[in-house]
Every structure is written in C-alpha cells, then in structure tokens.
Write a protein that holds these residues in place. Structure first.
Motif, PDB file in Angstrom:
ATOM      1  N   GLN A   1      17.767  -0.857 -12.017  1.00  0.00           N
ATOM      2  CA  GLN A   1      16.327  -0.962 -12.227  1.00  0.00           C
ATOM      3  C   GLN A   1      15.664  -1.614 -11.019  1.00  0.00           C
ATOM      4  O   GLN A   1      16.321  -2.294 -10.239  1.00  0.00           O
ATOM      5  CB  GLN A   1      16.013  -1.768 -13.488  1.00  0.00           C
ATOM      6  CG  GLN A   1      16.505  -3.195 -13.429  1.00  0.00           C
ATOM      7  CD  GLN A   1      16.235  -3.966 -14.707  1.00  0.00           C
ATOM      8  OE1 GLN A   1      15.733  -3.402 -15.676  1.00  0.00           O
ATOM      9  NE2 GLN A   1      16.540  -5.240 -14.708  1.00  0.00           N
ATOM     10  N   HIS A   2      14.358  -1.369 -10.881  1.00  0.00           N
ATOM     11  CA  HIS A   2      13.562  -1.947  -9.815  1.00  0.00           C
ATOM     12  C   HIS A   2      12.463  -2.808 -10.444  1.00  0.00           C
ATOM     13  O   HIS A   2      11.808  -2.388 -11.404  1.00  0.00           O
ATOM     14  CB  HIS A   2      12.915  -0.864  -8.949  1.00  0.00           C
ATOM     15  CG  HIS A   2      13.895   0.114  -8.384  1.00  0.00           C
ATOM     16  ND1 HIS A   2      15.182  -0.231  -8.035  1.00  0.00           N
ATOM     17  CD2 HIS A   2      13.768   1.451  -8.105  1.00  0.00           C
ATOM     18  CE1 HIS A   2      15.814   0.830  -7.555  1.00  0.00           C
ATOM     19  NE2 HIS A   2      14.987   1.860  -7.606  1.00  0.00           N
ATOM     20  N   VAL A   3      12.281  -3.995  -9.896  1.00  0.00           N
ATOM     21  CA  VAL A   3      11.192  -4.878 -10.324  1.00  0.00           C
ATOM     22  C   VAL A   3      10.036  -4.679  -9.360  1.00  0.00           C
ATOM     23  O   VAL A   3      10.194  -4.857  -8.148  1.00  0.00           O
ATOM     24  CB  VAL A   3      11.649  -6.347 -10.357  1.00  0.00           C
ATOM     25  CG1 VAL A   3      10.505  -7.253 -10.782  1.00  0.00           C
ATOM     26  CG2 VAL A   3      12.839  -6.508 -11.294  1.00  0.00           C
ATOM     27  N   VAL A   4       8.869  -4.318  -9.894  1.00  0.00           N
ATOM     28  CA  VAL A   4       7.729  -3.914  -9.071  1.00  0.00           C
ATOM     29  C   VAL A   4       6.553  -4.838  -9.359  1.00  0.00           C
ATOM     30  O   VAL A   4       6.132  -4.987 -10.506  1.00  0.00           O
ATOM     31  CB  VAL A   4       7.324  -2.449  -9.356  1.00  0.00           C
ATOM     32  CG1 VAL A   4       6.179  -2.028  -8.443  1.00  0.00           C
ATOM     33  CG2 VAL A   4       8.520  -1.536  -9.186  1.00  0.00           C
ATOM     34  N   ALA A   5       6.037  -5.464  -8.307  1.00  0.00           N
ATOM     35  CA  ALA A   5       4.781  -6.211  -8.372  1.00  0.00           C
ATOM     36  C   ALA A   5       3.703  -5.350  -7.740  1.00  0.00           C
ATOM     37  O   ALA A   5       3.911  -4.782  -6.663  1.00  0.00           O
ATOM     38  CB  ALA A   5       4.901  -7.547  -7.644  1.00  0.00           C
ATOM     39  N   MET A   6       2.548  -5.247  -8.384  1.00  0.00           N
ATOM     40  CA  MET A   6       1.509  -4.315  -7.943  1.00  0.00           C
ATOM     41  C   MET A   6       0.162  -5.009  -7.851  1.00  0.00           C
ATOM     42  O   MET A   6      -0.121  -5.984  -8.556  1.00  0.00           O
ATOM     43  CB  MET A   6       1.436  -3.115  -8.889  1.00  0.00           C
ATOM     44  CG  MET A   6       1.106  -3.484 -10.324  1.00  0.00           C
ATOM     45  SD  MET A   6       1.399  -2.113 -11.463  1.00  0.00           S
ATOM     46  CE  MET A   6       3.190  -2.026 -11.468  1.00  0.00           C
ATOM     47  N   GLN A   7      -0.665  -4.475  -6.983  1.00  0.00           N
ATOM     48  CA  GLN A   7      -2.023  -4.994  -6.787  1.00  0.00           C
ATOM     49  C   GLN A   7      -2.947  -3.814  -6.494  1.00  0.00           C
ATOM     50  O   GLN A   7      -2.758  -3.107  -5.509  1.00  0.00           O
ATOM     51  CB  GLN A   7      -2.073  -5.997  -5.641  1.00  0.00           C
ATOM     52  CG  GLN A   7      -3.456  -6.612  -5.425  1.00  0.00           C
ATOM     53  CD  GLN A   7      -3.467  -7.599  -4.276  1.00  0.00           C
ATOM     54  OE1 GLN A   7      -2.546  -7.625  -3.470  1.00  0.00           O
ATOM     55  NE2 GLN A   7      -4.505  -8.408  -4.201  1.00  0.00           N
ATOM     56  N   TYR A   8      -3.956  -3.615  -7.341  1.00  0.00           N
ATOM     57  CA  TYR A   8      -4.924  -2.549  -7.186  1.00  0.00           C
ATOM     58  C   TYR A   8      -6.086  -3.051  -6.335  1.00  0.00           C
ATOM     59  O   TYR A   8      -6.817  -3.975  -6.743  1.00  0.00           O
ATOM     60  CB  TYR A   8      -5.443  -2.079  -8.546  1.00  0.00           C
ATOM     61  CG  TYR A   8      -4.404  -1.357  -9.382  1.00  0.00           C
ATOM     62  CD1 TYR A   8      -4.306   0.030  -9.344  1.00  0.00           C
ATOM     63  CD2 TYR A   8      -3.532  -2.060 -10.190  1.00  0.00           C
ATOM     64  CE1 TYR A   8      -3.359   0.700 -10.109  1.00  0.00           C
ATOM     65  CE2 TYR A   8      -2.574  -1.392 -10.960  1.00  0.00           C
ATOM     66  CZ  TYR A   8      -2.496  -0.026 -10.911  1.00  0.00           C
ATOM     67  OH  TYR A   8      -1.558   0.640 -11.660  1.00  0.00           O
ATOM     68  N   ASP A   9      -6.241  -2.454  -5.150  1.00  0.00           N
ATOM     69  CA  ASP A   9      -7.305  -2.859  -4.219  1.00  0.00           C
ATOM     70  C   ASP A   9      -7.258  -4.367  -4.002  1.00  0.00           C
ATOM     71  O   ASP A   9      -6.222  -4.923  -3.694  1.00  0.00           O
ATOM     72  CB  ASP A   9      -8.664  -2.397  -4.720  1.00  0.00           C
ATOM     73  CG  ASP A   9      -8.938  -0.946  -4.298  1.00  0.00           C
ATOM     74  OD1 ASP A   9      -8.400  -0.534  -3.265  1.00  0.00           O
ATOM     75  OD2 ASP A   9      -9.698  -0.259  -5.003  1.00  0.00           O
ATOM     76  N   GLY A  10      -8.384  -5.043  -4.203  1.00  0.00           N
ATOM     77  CA  GLY A  10      -8.428  -6.483  -3.998  1.00  0.00           C
ATOM     78  C   GLY A  10      -8.341  -7.278  -5.281  1.00  0.00           C
ATOM     79  O   GLY A  10      -8.695  -8.462  -5.305  1.00  0.00           O
ATOM     80  N   GLU A  11      -7.889  -6.652  -6.372  1.00  0.00           N
ATOM     81  CA  GLU A  11      -7.789  -7.349  -7.639  1.00  0.00           C
ATOM     82  C   GLU A  11      -6.637  -8.355  -7.629  1.00  0.00           C
ATOM     83  O   GLU A  11      -5.812  -8.388  -6.724  1.00  0.00           O
ATOM     84  CB  GLU A  11      -7.600  -6.338  -8.778  1.00  0.00           C
ATOM     85  CG  GLU A  11      -8.748  -5.352  -8.928  1.00  0.00           C
ATOM     86  CD  GLU A  11      -8.493  -4.372 -10.059  1.00  0.00           C
ATOM     87  OE1 GLU A  11      -7.430  -4.504 -10.712  1.00  0.00           O
ATOM     88  OE2 GLU A  11      -9.340  -3.490 -10.284  1.00  0.00           O
ATOM     89  N   PHE A  12      -6.596  -9.151  -8.671  1.00  0.00           N
ATOM     90  CA  PHE A  12      -5.509 -10.109  -8.813  1.00  0.00           C
ATOM     91  C   PHE A  12      -4.224  -9.352  -9.107  1.00  0.00           C
ATOM     92  O   PHE A  12      -4.232  -8.360  -9.840  1.00  0.00           O
ATOM     93  CB  PHE A  12      -5.824 -11.086  -9.953  1.00  0.00           C
ATOM     94  CG  PHE A  12      -4.942 -12.293  -9.961  1.00  0.00           C
ATOM     95  CD1 PHE A  12      -5.166 -13.350  -9.101  1.00  0.00           C
ATOM     96  CD2 PHE A  12      -3.860 -12.368 -10.833  1.00  0.00           C
ATOM     97  CE1 PHE A  12      -4.351 -14.460  -9.108  1.00  0.00           C
ATOM     98  CE2 PHE A  12      -3.035 -13.467 -10.847  1.00  0.00           C
ATOM     99  CZ  PHE A  12      -3.290 -14.532  -9.983  1.00  0.00           C
ATOM    100  N   PRO A  13      -3.081  -9.769  -8.540  1.00  0.00           N
ATOM    101  CA  PRO A  13      -1.830  -9.038  -8.774  1.00  0.00           C
ATOM    102  C   PRO A  13      -1.468  -8.959 -10.255  1.00  0.00           C
ATOM    103  O   PRO A  13      -1.640  -9.919 -11.012  1.00  0.00           O
ATOM    104  CB  PRO A  13      -0.791  -9.857  -7.986  1.00  0.00           C
ATOM    105  CG  PRO A  13      -1.581 -10.561  -6.937  1.00  0.00           C
ATOM    106  CD  PRO A  13      -2.916 -10.863  -7.553  1.00  0.00           C
ATOM    107  N   LYS A  14      -0.945  -7.804 -10.638  1.00  0.00           N
ATOM    108  CA  LYS A  14      -0.501  -7.598 -12.015  1.00  0.00           C
ATOM    109  C   LYS A  14       0.878  -8.241 -12.216  1.00  0.00           C
ATOM    110  O   LYS A  14       1.626  -8.452 -11.268  1.00  0.00           O
ATOM    111  CB  LYS A  14      -0.416  -6.105 -12.312  1.00  0.00           C
ATOM    112  CG  LYS A  14      -1.711  -5.351 -12.088  1.00  0.00           C
ATOM    113  CD  LYS A  14      -2.783  -5.770 -13.066  1.00  0.00           C
ATOM    114  CE  LYS A  14      -4.054  -4.941 -12.857  1.00  0.00           C
ATOM    115  NZ  LYS A  14      -5.139  -5.352 -13.776  1.00  0.00           N
ATOM    116  N   PRO A  15       1.230  -8.584 -13.435  1.00  0.00           N
ATOM    117  CA  PRO A  15       2.575  -9.101 -13.694  1.00  0.00           C
ATOM    118  C   PRO A  15       3.628  -8.058 -13.331  1.00  0.00           C
ATOM    119  O   PRO A  15       3.441  -6.858 -13.563  1.00  0.00           O
ATOM    120  CB  PRO A  15       2.568  -9.373 -15.206  1.00  0.00           C
ATOM    121  CG  PRO A  15       1.122  -9.534 -15.559  1.00  0.00           C
ATOM    122  CD  PRO A  15       0.371  -8.625 -14.642  1.00  0.00           C
ATOM    123  N   PRO A  16       4.713  -8.469 -12.714  1.00  0.00           N
ATOM    124  CA  PRO A  16       5.749  -7.503 -12.314  1.00  0.00           C
ATOM    125  C   PRO A  16       6.287  -6.730 -13.512  1.00  0.00           C
ATOM    126  O   PRO A  16       6.414  -7.252 -14.621  1.00  0.00           O
ATOM    127  CB  PRO A  16       6.830  -8.392 -11.682  1.00  0.00           C
ATOM    128  CG  PRO A  16       6.110  -9.626 -11.249  1.00  0.00           C
ATOM    129  CD  PRO A  16       5.030  -9.841 -12.270  1.00  0.00           C
TER     130      PRO A  16
END
Length: 394
Positions: free
Chosen positions: A62-77
C-alpha cells in the motif's frame, strides 16, 4: 490679484461644462466597463490549471498519500493500494487537476514514476531523508508523508532547493546498471562465504589461504577429511557463485567498445559508464565532483575555515571504481598530468598511509573530471597525457 475672480469664474464655468461632459462619458461607459471587469478575471482564473500536490510514502502492499488541493490546508493522509492509487489519480486528472507528486527513491525503483508519468502526472523521485527535522522522535508513514508534502509545496512554489531530485534513468540504462550492480553484489557474497569457510577452519586450527574453494585448490586442500566434509557445502556454493561472477564479468566487459586508457580495464570502464548514464547532464566540474562524493567537507563560520573528510554524498560505486583506477593509473600512466603531480609523493615510502589515501582520492576526483571532459569532447587524451588502447603488462 484683480484678475483672479474672473479667472475663477471662468474656470468654474469651464469646469462645470467639463464635469458635465465627463459625467456623460462616464455614464455612457457604465454599461460596458463593469462587464469587462467582471468577465476578464473569470476567464483568467479559468485559464489557470488547478494544482493537486501528492506526497507518496511508497510500500509494497500500500501507499500512504498526503494531498493538498491548490493552496488549501493539507488533507489527512490516505492509504491506497498500488492499483487503487493509479485509478484515483486518473479520476483526478479527468476532473481537470494538474497533479504534481513525489516519492523517495528506494527498493521499488522507478516503476511507479513511469506509471504516473504515463498518466500525465509531473512526478519527482527525491533523495531519501529523515523527515523528523524537529527531532520529535515520532516517525510514521503519515508524518513522513505530511512532511514530504510540506517540502513539495515549497518546491512547487518556486524553491528549487527544497527537494533533492534524483535523475531517473531510461529503462535500458537502468537494466545495464542493474547488471553491474548484481555482479558486484555476487562478488561481495563470494568474499563473505569464502571468509566464513576460513573462520570454520580457523576454529579447528587450520588456515585457508586465497581461493581455497577453487577447482584446482579444493582437491589438494591440506585439511582432515572430516573438516573437508564440513566445508563441502560452502565449497559447492562458492564454486557456483564464482562461476556466475566470472560469467557476469565477461558479459559486462564484452560491452566495452570505446578506447580506454592503459590501466582502466573494460570492467571498470563499464561500471563508471553505467553508473553515470549520461555524462552530458553535468555542466561543470563542480557538479561532477559533487556527484562523485569526493569533495572535501567544510565547517566554516566567520573568519574560521575548516575542511575535513570527503562528503561521500554521491555515488559510492563510482568512488570505489575511480579510486581503484587511480592506483592503476600510477603504474601505467606516468605521463598523465595528475600522476606527474602526485606520483612521487604517493610512492614515497616516507609518505604516511593517511596522506597517501588523501592523494589517491584527489587523483580519483581529478581523473573523474578529466574522464567527463573526454566523454563530452572538451579535451583529448594527448592534452591530458593519457596513453590509450594499450594492454597493461604485469
């Protein structure tokens, strides 16, 4: 002073007429100006692609992914399976997101990088590092992914020093490099097993020298029958491993077709060539020395300047191959410009061993830079004092 009231009165009438005219023009433009102001920013925003940043902590299952849409606050991984991640990325691309991702170089190679790139993702393979910068002593896949995402955000914003990007070789270059690395791994295992057999014999008071496991040496080994029976499994494994190393070496040496200086064998030339991949990716000698990891470390502050051991931040296999070649250049290339400079001091019996190692490292670093210059056509062997295409004589 006496004409000022007339001037004011005249200016007042003229100003009133001007203001009325300007107000009329402004009234006429009220209909069109807001419409232009309202439509232009919308079109400008629509032309800018929306950026989705992904930091991947890659594992086998599995892969653990941290994401951020544009300049928003990062989403939980979030956790994805390898196939599920690619499917999710395709959906985000279909929704119009421009995706920029990164993951650390490791045992999984560049397969994921090529899969993401084929989908249209801008992916970076970066140098592994300790993401616990504040030394909180809390390290999980989620914290690593979030820390990596924070650095990726700065990199995308325009800070090129935020990430140490690793060059991704082509598939052909990667396979050739894997062949030489596999041969080196087998050779290391060969020496390890041979030393293990020496340890077993030494336990009973017998000393094994050289290639004791060889086809010629094994039948006449001066040890009791019971010890030979004890060493038989190791000897069988060593004989098979030795044959594999010999076969791999022949295959690699057969691929060496370019002219080589005396003292640089076909095997060493191929190891250097396959580890570098493309010499044209370096633009100056500093980049070459930095990649080799043969630059001196530095700890300076204010007026104090202190240089220490080499950084060893580059390719360790290149350092080994170049240092090995440096010793042979001393013997077979006395006219080489760097051998002229350091050969006498290195071969001097009065020179301490530590100083000899320093000079050999300097010779290896200089030869690495000269070899880069030769491969890129910046110089010729004659200018460097190198003799080419001659076989060394023992």
């Amino acid at each position: 002073m006496q004409y000022r009231p007339w001037v004011r009165k005249h200016e007042g009438r003229h100003g009133a007429h001007t203001r009325s005219t300007m107000s009329a023009h402004m009234h006429n433009n009220v209909v069109s100006t807001p419409a232009v102001a309202a439509t232009q920013p919308v079109n400008h925003l629509q032309s800018q692609p929306r950026t989705l940043k992904l930091a991947l902590d890659v594992h086998l299952a599995q892969h653990v992914v941290a994401m951020q849409y544009d300049g928003e606050f990062p989403k939980p991984p979030q956790r994805f399976s390898p196939a599920g991640l690619l499917t999710w990325v395709q959906k985000q691309l279909a929704h119009g997101w421009r995706i920029v991702s990164c993951y650390e170089a490791g045992p999984f190679g560049y397969t994921l990088h090529r899969q993401l790139t084929a989908l249209g993702v801008t992916n970076y393979v970066i140098r592994p590092r300790n993401w616990d910068d504040q030394h909180k002593r809390v390290k999980t896949d989620r914290t690593d992914a979030l820390a990596m995402l924070n650095v990726l955000d700065r990199f995308v914003a325009g800070n090129p020093q935020a990430l140490a990007v690793v060059r991704v070789p082509s598939e052909a270059q990667e396979r050739q490099r894997s062949q030489t690395r596999l041969r080196q791994s087998l050779h290391r295992d060969l020496k390890l097993l041979a030393q293990r057999g020496r340890g077993v014999a030494l336990q009973y008071g017998y000393r094994l020298k050289g290639k004791w496991y060889g086809v010629r040496n094994w039948p006449k080994l001066a040890v009791p029958a019971w010890l030979a029976k004890l060493l038989a499994p190791l000897q069988a494994a060593l004989a098979a491993l030795h044959e594999q190393v010999r076969w791999q070496s022949q295959q690699i040496e057969a691929a060496s077709t370019q002219p080589k200086p005396t003292g640089l064998g076909a095997l060493s030339e191929q190891i250097i060539a396959r580890e570098v991949g493309d010499w044209h990716r370096f633009h100056n000698r500093r980049q070459v020395s930095s990649y080799l990891g043969l630059c001196p470390s530095e700890n300076s502050s204010g007026p104090r300047q202190q240089h220490g051991h080499i950084t060893k931040c580059g390719n360790p296999r290149l350092r080994w191959a170049l240092c090995e070649a440096a010793w042979r250049l001393l013997k077979y290339q006395p006219a080489y410009r760097l051998c002229k400079k350091w050969r006498a001091r290195i071969l001097d019996p009065q020179t301490p061993g530590g100083r000899k190692k320093q000079l050999i490292v300097a010779l290896a670093r200089g030869f690495g830079v000269d070899w880069w210059r030769l491969q890129t056509g910046q110089t010729t062997p004659e200018k460097l004092g190198l003799v080419m295409n001659e076989q060394p004589k023992d």
